[in-house]
Structures are given as C-alpha cells and as structure tokens.
Design an enzyme around this catalytic site. Structure first.
Site, short mmCIF file in Angstrom:
data_model
loop_
_atom_site.label_atom_id
_atom_site.label_comp_id
_atom_site.label_asym_id
_atom_site.label_seq_id
_atom_site.Cartn_x
_atom_site.Cartn_y
_atom_site.Cartn_z
N CYS A 52 -1.46 8.70 4.19
CA CYS A 52 -1.48 8.52 3.01
C CYS A 52 -2.87 8.88 2.41
O CYS A 52 -3.21 9.14 1.33
CB CYS A 52 -1.63 6.81 2.84
SG CYS A 52 -2.48 5.88 4.04
N GLU B 57 0.67 -1.20 0.14
CA GLU B 57 0.02 -0.15 -0.10
C GLU B 57 0.99 1.20 -0.22
O GLU B 57 1.90 1.44 0.77
CB GLU B 57 -0.85 0.04 1.22
CG GLU B 57 -1.89 -1.09 1.32
CD GLU B 57 -2.96 -1.32 0.18
OE1 GLU B 57 -3.00 -0.32 -0.68
OE2 GLU B 57 -3.11 -2.50 -0.46
P1 NAD Z 1 9.29 4.92 3.03
O1 NAD Z 1 8.83 4.44 1.64
O2 NAD Z 1 9.98 6.03 3.04
O3 NAD Z 1 9.31 4.06 4.00
C1 NAD Z 1 8.63 2.82 4.28
C2 NAD Z 1 9.75 1.76 4.90
O4 NAD Z 1 10.46 1.18 3.88
C3 NAD Z 1 10.44 2.03 5.94
O5 NAD Z 1 10.46 0.97 6.93
C4 NAD Z 1 11.67 2.24 5.22
O6 NAD Z 1 13.03 2.12 6.03
C5 NAD Z 1 11.58 1.17 4.36
N1 NAD Z 1 12.49 1.07 3.15
C6 NAD Z 1 13.15 2.30 2.51
N2 NAD Z 1 13.69 1.93 1.35
C7 NAD Z 1 14.03 0.41 1.39
C8 NAD Z 1 14.54 -0.45 0.42
N3 NAD Z 1 15.20 -0.34 -0.51
N4 NAD Z 1 14.36 -1.73 0.85
C9 NAD Z 1 13.31 -2.06 1.96
N5 NAD Z 1 12.85 -1.06 2.75
C10 NAD Z 1 13.02 -0.22 2.45
O7 NAD Z 1 7.76 5.76 3.36
P2 NAD Z 1 7.45 6.33 5.07
O8 NAD Z 1 7.99 7.96 4.81
O9 NAD Z 1 7.92 5.70 6.02
O10 NAD Z 1 5.75 6.42 4.63
C11 NAD Z 1 5.34 7.54 3.82
C12 NAD Z 1 4.78 6.95 2.80
O11 NAD Z 1 3.91 5.88 2.91
C13 NAD Z 1 3.90 8.02 2.03
O12 NAD Z 1 4.05 7.92 0.50
C14 NAD Z 1 2.29 7.43 2.25
O13 NAD Z 1 1.50 7.57 1.46
C15 NAD Z 1 2.78 5.94 2.25
N6 NAD Z 1 1.65 5.17 3.07
C16 NAD Z 1 0.66 4.35 2.19
C17 NAD Z 1 -0.40 4.07 3.01
C18 NAD Z 1 -1.51 3.24 2.32
O14 NAD Z 1 -2.32 2.45 3.05
N7 NAD Z 1 -1.49 3.17 1.02
C19 NAD Z 1 -0.37 4.10 4.45
C20 NAD Z 1 0.42 4.85 5.17
C21 NAD Z 1 1.54 5.28 4.38
#
Ligand code: NAD
Length: 542
Positions: free
Chosen positions: A326, A292
């Site tokens: 989100c 998501e």
């Molecule tokens: P992010 O993508 O920066 O990080 C999410 C997770 O991914 C973190 O644990 C991060 O450390 C990890 N990560 C980063 N690079 C990685 C890699 N190369 N391999 C594996 N893991 C990796 O997101 P964020 O800043 O924590 O959250 C914000 C984002 O999440 C926004 O874009 C928001 O829209 C989205 N979000 C979506 C939903 C939904 O249900 N659609 C819900 C909550 C947040």
C-alpha cells in the site's frame, strides 16, 4: 494475585539475513521444499472446530500457477450463522477474562511465531504470496511478532490510564470490550496485517470473525493454528475464508456487529461502510469502522537531492514485493535540471534487477498475486504504451504462461495529471513526471492535489529550507512522511502506519491509537461520603 502488572516495552524482533552459509537459509529452504511436496486441506475454524463445506477453492503459487499448495473450504450462509453464534458464546467468558490471561496467550503466540513457526509462516508467505525471503521475514515474521508484542504493551499502558479523584471521591474507568463481535477482513499483501486485524481487537477482550483474502488463505491458516496452539479459547477468533461480498454482506447485516477491522482497497471499504450505513438502525451498538486502504505514494526530488540515494529509494520502494505494498512508490517528481543524470543512473541500476521464483534467493522481484492483478496492472501498462502523453523507458513486458510475471516498469509522462499519476496501480509500475526546476513550490502543490489518497510520501533534498517547505506543503498528503528515505517499510513502534483522505481512517496499525477503537470506556464514580441533604449553602437566607 495482588499485583498491578504491566507488559514491559518489547524490542523489535531482530531480522534474519538468510545470507549464504547461514543455518536459517538452509532451514527455510527445507521448509519450502516440504510445503511444495504436499497439498494441504484447509478447513474453516469455528468455535474451535474444523468445519468443511465441500465448496473448495485453490491455493496456488503465483510464480508457478499450476502448482497447487492446497485447497480451502469456503464459508457459506450456514457457516456464517455458526461463526456469529460461536463468537457470541465465547464473548461471555473472554470479555470477562483477566487481561493478564489474555495477554499471556498472545505473548505465547508471538514466541511461537518467533521460533518454532518462523520457517512455516515465512515459507507459506513466500510460496503462497510470492515474496522473497527478505520480504517474508520483515512481514510474516518480524512485523507480525512486533504487532502482537507491542500491542500487548500498549494495552497495559491504556488500562493504566485512570482519571483523577478529589478527596471523598474515587473515580476510575473500565475499558470494556465492545458489545458484539468484530469483523476482521484482511488483504493478500501482508501476512502481518492478516494476523493483526483479528488479534488486536481480540486481545482487548473482543471476539472476532476473520475473513482472510482468498489469495492468502494459505499463510492465514498457519496463523490461525498458531493462535489455537498458543491457547486461544474456542470461538474467540473464527476463521471464515470465502469470497468477499458473499461472506461480507450477511456478516455486516448482523445486529451484533460491533466493529469492522479492514485493510484492503478503497472501493471495498467504501462499499462496506455503505452497507453498514444502510443497516444503521438494526445494530445493538454503533459499529466502529476502522479501515486502511489504497495509496498513490510519491517521492519528490528537490534539485539539491543526492541522486544515488533517490535511485535506491525508488528501486526498493517501487519494486520490492512487485509494488504490491500500500506504501509502494508509485509517482516520482524529478526536477528538469537533474533529469538526464537521474535517468541514466536509474536505468543502469534497474537493469540489474532479477525476477523469478522466490525459491531462487538471487531474485529481487517475484510474481504478482493472481490473474486479476496481472490483468489490471498490464492494462495500465498497455494504456501507457498507447497514450501520447507517456513513454515507457524501462520494462513494459509481461508473461503469465508459468507465473504472473510483470517486468519492473518505468513510465515517463508529460501530463502531471496522467491516469498513471492519479490512480492506484498496485504493481511494479513507477510513473515519473519531470517538473520545471524553478517550479518547486508549484509542483509541491500539484503533488498534494493530484490523487485522492494520503498514505505515504517522501522528499529527497539536502537543502534544509526545501525540506521544511515540502513538509509544510505536503502536510496532509501523507500519514507517513519520509525525509531522505523511501516511503515503504514502516516499523511497529517506530513509524505508526496509516493515512487519511481516501487511504483510510488513519487509526495507525500497531499503535495505541488503533487499540482504543476496540474498547468502550465505562467511567465509574464512587462517592466515599455521600451527602444526606439536598440543600446547597447558597440557598440559606443568612
Ligand atoms: P481487496 O479490497 O480486494 O480485498 C481486501 C479484503 O476484502 C479481502 O479479504 C477480500 O476478500 C475482502 N472483500 C472484498 N469484497 C468484499 C465485500 N464486499 N465485503 C467484505 N469483504 C470483501 O484488497 P487486496 O487486493 O487484498 O489488497 C490490496 C489493497 O489493499 C490495495 O488497495 C492496497 O493499497 C490496500 N492495502 C492498504 C494498506 C494500508 O495500510 N493502507 C495495507 C495493505 C493493503
């Protein structure tokens, strides 16, 4: 036990108000003070054991970034190997365990979250992620408890679905867990999602490596402790915080990777999917990929809308939790004949919004999560200030000297394809496009095509024909569509959450649709009276 047990349909966890004079308010404040007075050390949890790597990072308050809440140990290559091994070891018993026993452990975890750990998990979220008491309560307490309890109910419902059996044959299915481990990767913005990503596959019989977001390790650690205290066997959920790619890539390359349960940004999800694609020949089984991701959510106002309702929806939808949901409202379409009235109403209300420390319960808005978020959001604000197609009509100031504070900001654009109408900002910035009042239909089409996302959206109208028209035109623009309501605040078992297009695989967190991704069904046919002759009647001569 001779019994076919079902997990009864639970009720949504009731919300505490934390209004002045309530005992819950006092006890939550006490817990916050206690946490502020200490600095904890957070180890990794692998195979049930605390592991310390000495490679440390800070957990700080976003609204007071000099304040250290604790330090956590980051996983490295050695710990990743250990965690994969521990998940594999635990799988042998956990994947065979009676589902009733697994369910009971998670039922206990939900009870602990609801009672003895409620203040802890809320205070940790308020301090570590900068949330108001209300935002923490609906997330880390209520939604997480709902995720766990409703998922258990869905699980027993799924297991009870069995195929038909004609006379002489007995057919049934075995809902097996996946063969390998699940990699759960959670975002910073919802503690409930952090808890759900590892627990949903685990309750279905899988074992998990869980990497929480670096800026939310503090609250995630308490969840990991609740699972342990509730009786989760060692190695079922292995807690491996660390930096994204450094931890992520080696895990994604493991032949035993059976699934990814991700919530976060679109770009990270796409890079993980690509890594899996590059390694596709190496896996024992095709990994399930559930993600998501981002959004660019809209509120669309029809000329017949009640503007007071829209103002409330916009202030709550765009600025609660600093727009870091989100589902947050990010673009608004207002008809030209209602614009001046709407603008006045919005400006009158928004100037009453207070921003500051979550410890002061009168604040509606707190700080954004970290320096990276602060820089990227303020870059959008600066762009809006410089662009000749946009005008800031409220806010636009920011200050990170004490905490990462950004004023709730309202931008009006003249170009409906302005950068601020298309890209996810993930901060307290609302962009408004005023459309010609007689171009409702055309503007619906514009709204549908403006951004690559498809997460949430809302129509405000009192004219039923307009609502029907918008519902049709915007059908694929949002996985969660609202009529005369803000597009945030989905509740488990009421509005299953998720979107398509660039917003994710739409596997609907907190619903049976998500849980079916964590099982691999085996169909079993038992012939009660097998034939003893290969010849069919049609083969006879007469
Ligand atoms: P992010 O993508 O920066 O990080 C999410 C997770 O991914 C973190 O644990 C991060 O450390 C990890 N990560 C980063 N690079 C990685 C890699 N190369 N391999 C594996 N893991 C990796 O997101 P964020 O800043 O924590 O959250 C914000 C984002 O999440 C926004 O874009 C928001 O829209 C989205 N979000 C979506 C939903 C939904 O249900 N659609 C819900 C909550 C947040």
């Amino acid at each position: 036990m001779n019994s076919i047990v079902k997990v009864p349909l639970p009720k949504n966890e009731p919300l505490n108000s934390y209004a002045p004079g309530t005992p819950q308010r006092e006890s939550l404040k006490e817990k916050m003070k206690e946490m502020l007075d200490q600095e904890i050390e957070i180890p990794l949890l692998i195979g049930g054991k605390e592991v310390k790597t000495g490679d440390l990072a800070d957990c700080r308050c976003p609204h007071d970034h000099k304040h250290l809440l604790g330090k956590y140990h980051k996983a490295g290559p050695k710990e990743i190997e250990m965690a994969v091994k521990a998940a594999k070891e635990a799988w042998k018993e956990w994947s065979e365990m009676d589902w009733l026993d697994r369910a009971s452990i998670f039922q206990r975890a939900a009870e602990f979250l609801s009672k003895r750990y409620r203040d802890t998990i809320n205070a940790a979220t308020m301090l570590g992620q900068s949330k108001t008491a209300h935002q923490a309560e609906i997330d880390s307490a209520c939604e997480l408890i709902d995720f766990v309890r409703f998922n258990l109910h869905y699980m027993s419902h799924i297991f009870s679905q069995q195929p038909s059996s004609p006379t002489g044959i007995w057919n049934y299915v075995d809902y097996r867990p996946l063969e390998g481990f699940i990699f759960a990767v959670s975002p910073f913005n919802f503690t409930s999602i952090a808890g759900n990503l590892p627990s949903a596959p685990a309750m279905m019989g899988n074992t998990v490596l869980w990497k929480p977001a670096s800026s939310a390790v503090f609250s995630a650690y308490y969840i990991a402790q609740v699972f342990k205290e509730a009786g989760l066997p060692d190695g079922v959920i292995n807690f491996v915080p660390g930096s994204g790619r450094y931890v992520g890539d080696p895990i994604l390359e493991k032949p035993d990777l059976a699934g990814v349960h991700f919530t976060g940004s679109t770009s990270v999800f796409q890079s993980m999917w690509k890594t899996i694609g590059d390694n596709i020949k190496n896996y024992w089984t095709y990994p399930r990929i559930v993600g998501e991701t981002g959004g660019k959510n809209y509120v669309f106002v029809h000329p017949s809308a009640d503007l007071d309702e829209v103002v409330t929806a916009v202030i709550r939808g765009a600025y609660e939790y600093q727009g870091q949901k989100c589902s947050a409202v990010s673009r608004l379409y207002v008809p030209s004949n209602r614009w001046e009235t709407f603008k006045q109403k919005l400006l009158d209300e928004i100037k009453t919004v207070k921003m500051g420390d979550p410890m002061d319960f009168t604040n509606f808005v707190n700080a954004v999560i970290d320096k990276g978020a602060f820089d990227s959001i303020t870059e959008f604000i600066d762009y809006a200030k410089e662009s000749n197609e946009s005008e800031i009509i409220h806010g636009g100031n920011y200050d990170d000297s004490k905490g990462y504070f950004i004023e709730p900001t309202v931008v009006k654009v003249t170009n409906p394809r302005h950068k601020l109408m298309e890209e996810e900002i993930f901060g307290p910035v609302l962009t408004i496009y005023v459309y010609p009042e007689d171009e409702f239909k055309e503007t619906l089409e514009l709204c549908n095509k403006t951004s690559p996302y498809g997460l949430t959206g809302a129509i405000y109208a009192t004219d039923r024909k307009a609502i029907a028209e918008a519902g049709k035109a915007l059908r694929h623009s949002a996985g969660n569509f609202y009529i005369n309501d803000k597009p945030t605040g989905a509740v488990v078992n009421q509005q299953p959450f998720g979107g398509a297009r660039a917003s994710g695989t739409n596997d609907k967190a907190g619903s049976f649709l998500n849980l079916v991704r964590w099982i691999s069904t085996r169909a079993i046919k038992e012939n009660l009276n097998p034939p003893k002759n290969y010849r069919y009647p049609f083969m006879e001569e007469k």
